[in-house]
Design a protein around this motif. Structure first.
Motif, PDB file in Angstrom:
ATOM      1  N   THR A 240       0.818  -1.216   0.000  1.00 62.98           N
ATOM      2  CA  THR A 240       0.000   0.000   0.000  1.00 62.98           C
ATOM      3  C   THR A 240       0.850   1.264   0.000  1.00 62.98           C
ATOM      4  O   THR A 240       1.878   1.329   0.677  1.00 62.98           O
ATOM      5  CB  THR A 240      -0.910   0.019   1.251  1.00 62.98           C
ATOM      6  N   LEU A 241       0.393   2.264  -0.749  1.00 62.31           N
ATOM      7  CA  LEU A 241       0.981   3.604  -0.728  1.00 62.31           C
ATOM      8  C   LEU A 241      -0.142   4.591  -0.479  1.00 62.31           C
ATOM      9  O   LEU A 241      -1.227   4.481  -1.073  1.00 62.31           O
ATOM     10  CB  LEU A 241       1.672   3.910  -2.059  1.00 62.31           C
ATOM     11  N   PHE A 242       0.096   5.583   0.383  1.00 65.91           N
ATOM     12  CA  PHE A 242      -0.961   6.477   0.858  1.00 65.91           C
ATOM     13  C   PHE A 242      -0.537   7.929   0.665  1.00 65.91           C
ATOM     14  O   PHE A 242       0.631   8.284   0.863  1.00 65.91           O
ATOM     15  CB  PHE A 242      -1.191   6.197   2.350  1.00 65.91           C
ATOM     16  N   PHE A 243      -1.495   8.780   0.284  1.00 66.37           N
ATOM     17  CA  PHE A 243      -1.265  10.227   0.166  1.00 66.37           C
ATOM     18  C   PHE A 243      -2.342  10.951   0.974  1.00 66.37           C
ATOM     19  O   PHE A 243      -3.537  10.711   0.789  1.00 66.37           O
ATOM     20  CB  PHE A 243      -1.346  10.686  -1.289  1.00 66.37           C
ATOM     21  N   THR A 244      -1.913  11.849   1.857  1.00 64.40           N
ATOM     22  CA  THR A 244      -2.831  12.648   2.663  1.00 64.40           C
ATOM     23  C   THR A 244      -2.582  14.130   2.395  1.00 64.40           C
ATOM     24  O   THR A 244      -1.428  14.561   2.323  1.00 64.40           O
ATOM     25  CB  THR A 244      -2.617  12.364   4.167  1.00 64.40           C
ATOM     26  N   ALA A 245      -3.652  14.910   2.244  1.00 64.62           N
ATOM     27  CA  ALA A 245      -3.532  16.359   2.054  1.00 64.62           C
ATOM     28  C   ALA A 245      -3.692  17.061   3.401  1.00 64.62           C
ATOM     29  O   ALA A 245      -4.628  16.766   4.155  1.00 64.62           O
ATOM     30  CB  ALA A 245      -4.580  16.861   1.071  1.00 64.62           C
ATOM     31  N   ILE A 246      -2.790  17.979   3.707  1.00 61.64           N
ATOM     32  CA  ILE A 246      -2.801  18.665   5.008  1.00 61.64           C
ATOM     33  C   ILE A 246      -4.066  19.506   5.188  1.00 61.64           C
ATOM     34  O   ILE A 246      -4.684  19.506   6.250  1.00 61.64           O
ATOM     35  CB  ILE A 246      -1.563  19.566   5.159  1.00 61.64           C
ATOM     36  N   PHE A 247      -4.458  20.235   4.139  1.00 57.83           N
ATOM     37  CA  PHE A 247      -5.576  21.183   4.252  1.00 57.83           C
ATOM     38  C   PHE A 247      -6.825  20.625   3.572  1.00 57.83           C
ATOM     39  O   PHE A 247      -7.438  21.272   2.731  1.00 57.83           O
ATOM     40  CB  PHE A 247      -5.178  22.518   3.636  1.00 57.83           C
ATOM     41  N   ASP A 248      -7.189  19.413   3.933  1.00 52.91           N
ATOM     42  CA  ASP A 248      -8.306  18.718   3.295  1.00 52.91           C
ATOM     43  C   ASP A 248      -9.572  18.901   4.127  1.00 52.91           C
ATOM     44  O   ASP A 248      -9.684  18.362   5.227  1.00 52.91           O
ATOM     45  CB  ASP A 248      -7.966  17.225   3.172  1.00 52.91           C
ATOM     46  N   PHE A 249     -10.546  19.654   3.574  1.00 56.89           N
ATOM     47  CA  PHE A 249     -11.803  19.877   4.277  1.00 56.89           C
ATOM     48  C   PHE A 249     -12.873  18.874   3.864  1.00 56.89           C
ATOM     49  O   PHE A 249     -13.962  18.850   4.437  1.00 56.89           O
ATOM     50  CB  PHE A 249     -12.296  21.300   4.035  1.00 56.89           C
ATOM     51  N   PHE A 250     -12.571  18.057   2.861  1.00 57.96           N
ATOM     52  CA  PHE A 250     -13.530  17.048   2.412  1.00 57.96           C
ATOM     53  C   PHE A 250     -13.312  15.723   3.143  1.00 57.96           C
ATOM     54  O   PHE A 250     -14.263  15.081   3.562  1.00 57.96           O
ATOM     55  CB  PHE A 250     -13.413  16.849   0.895  1.00 57.96           C
ATOM     56  N   ILE A 251     -12.055  15.334   3.257  1.00 62.91           N
ATOM     57  CA  ILE A 251     -11.699  14.145   4.038  1.00 62.91           C
ATOM     58  C   ILE A 251     -10.968  14.635   5.281  1.00 62.91           C
ATOM     59  O   ILE A 251      -9.791  14.982   5.222  1.00 62.91           O
ATOM     60  CB  ILE A 251     -10.789  13.182   3.253  1.00 62.91           C
ATOM     61  N   PRO A 252     -11.636  14.710   6.431  1.00 60.77           N
ATOM     62  CA  PRO A 252     -10.990  15.221   7.651  1.00 60.77           C
ATOM     63  C   PRO A 252      -9.721  14.442   7.980  1.00 60.77           C
ATOM     64  O   PRO A 252      -9.621  13.242   7.688  1.00 60.77           O
ATOM     65  CB  PRO A 252     -12.062  15.005   8.727  1.00 60.77           C
ATOM     66  N   ARG A 253      -8.748  15.108   8.590  1.00 56.46           N
ATOM     67  CA  ARG A 253      -7.477  14.456   8.902  1.00 56.46           C
ATOM     68  C   ARG A 253      -7.689  13.215   9.778  1.00 56.46           C
ATOM     69  O   ARG A 253      -7.010  12.193   9.609  1.00 56.46           O
ATOM     70  CB  ARG A 253      -6.536  15.456   9.603  1.00 56.46           C
ATOM     71  N   LYS A 254      -8.641  13.278  10.708  1.00 52.86           N
ATOM     72  CA  LYS A 254      -8.918  12.112  11.547  1.00 52.86           C
ATOM     73  C   LYS A 254      -9.363  10.926  10.700  1.00 52.86           C
ATOM     74  O   LYS A 254      -9.026   9.777  11.006  1.00 52.86           O
ATOM     75  CB  LYS A 254     -10.004  12.446  12.583  1.00 52.86           C
ATOM     76  N   SER A 255     -10.115  11.209   9.651  1.00 55.51           N
ATOM     77  CA  SER A 255     -10.595  10.148   8.771  1.00 55.51           C
ATOM     78  C   SER A 255      -9.444   9.534   7.977  1.00 55.51           C
ATOM     79  O   SER A 255      -9.324   8.310   7.864  1.00 55.51           O
ATOM     80  CB  SER A 255     -11.654  10.704   7.816  1.00 55.51           C
TER      81      SER A 255
END
Length: 302
Positions: A240-255
């Motif tokens: 698995t490889l994962f990408f998270t956006a810091i300022f994401d208001f659609f997918i909350p960071r907790k999610s």
């Protein structure tokens, strides 16, 4: 649920830039428009493997995200990009693309996820029947949720890339800007509210721990059955490889963190962007890292 029955009959139309693959959904909704599946197919000469690419929800993101399948095929990977049910040309008359996945009861959403995952698995069937042994998956946003469930269920998929996506619907439903319509729908029809959702999700951890068979889904609250976090433990972090956006208001960071942790904390890149701007400003970065991962070159980091 998520148990595919029968086999699809595929029709291929050859085009200039890509081919079009069509078949009838093996989990029909009853609406002919929704149930006719179309997928773009970028073939590659002497392919190294195949990729199923899953788009996000909404009305305008299909064509921009074709950037990835096109370039994957140029790099030697035949890539298929299906249109998910209730999106684009599969949208029922009088509705907007993607709204069906953020509006409705949990029972309705469970059926829609079931159809989406089954359609993606049917695309994997096509690739396997064509002769591919190395099959990967990549999903953006909502497409990452569908991809998580699909990869957990279908062991033919060797690797997965998940971009600006997440799990745990308690966070997604009550904290995301994108699901405001879903919250209003729940509250107006008294299907759910923050307190009731919190009460249900106290059982979520236990459900994840005990979940070993698809037959167990029938005894769970419907909202658990399409939560990517329920399925994440069946995916190896090495694959698995994962990408998270810091300022994401659609997918909350907790999610995002919830899904990432339940996948075993795989390799992750945290992008200094918002949800939509992740592709806008970092598409080459996401593409190159994904290709390196598929090609087993992730150790050659910049």
């Amino acid at each position: 649920m998520y148990q595919k029955e029968g086999f699809a009959e595929y029709k291929i139309s050859h085009g200039y830039d890509f081919d079009l693959l069509e078949f009838e959904s093996l989990k029909p909704s009853g609406d002919p428009k929704v149930d006719h599946v179309r997928a773009i197919l970028y073939n590659s000469d002497h392919p190294k493997g195949a990729i199923v690419f899953i788009h996000g929800t909404g009305q305008k993101n299909f064509e921009p995200l074709m950037y990835y399948p096109e370039r994957f095929s140029q790099a030697g990977y035949t890539t298929i990009m299906p249109v998910l049910p209730y999106h684009f040309e599969r949208t029922p008359l009088g509705q907007k693309s993607g709204v069906a996945f953020i509006k409705g009861t949990d029972v309705q959403l469970a059926k829609r996820f079931d159809q989406a995952v089954t359609d993606v698995i049917t695309c994997v069937d096509y690739l396997e029947n064509t002769g591919f042994k190395s099959i990967y998956i990549m999903g953006f946003s909502f497409g990452g949720m569908v991809s998580t469930i699909t990869m957990a269920l279908d062991k033919r998929i060797e690797k997965g890339v998940f971009v600006v996506t997440g799990g745990n619907y308690e966070y997604i439903t009550w904290k995301s800007i994108a699901t405001r319509v879903l919250r209003v729908s729940y509250e107006e029809n008294k299907f759910c509210n923050p307190k009731e959702c919190e009460k249900k999700h106290k059982l979520f951890e236990k459900a994840i721990m005990n979940f070993t068979s698809l037959t167990m889904l029938k005894d769970m609250p419907p909202c658990f059955t399409y939560d990517p976090s329920l399925f994440a433990k069946f995916i190896s972090p090495r694959k698995t490889l994962f990408f998270t956006a810091i300022f994401d208001f659609f997918i909350p960071r907790k999610s995002s963190d919830d899904l990432w942790k339940r996948m075993g904390k795989p390799e992750r890149y945290v992008i200094p962007s918002g949800h939509l701007s992740a592709h806008l400003f970092f598409k080459r970065f996401i593409l190159n890292k994904s290709l390196a991962f598929f090609q087993n070159k992730e150790e050659e980091k910049c």
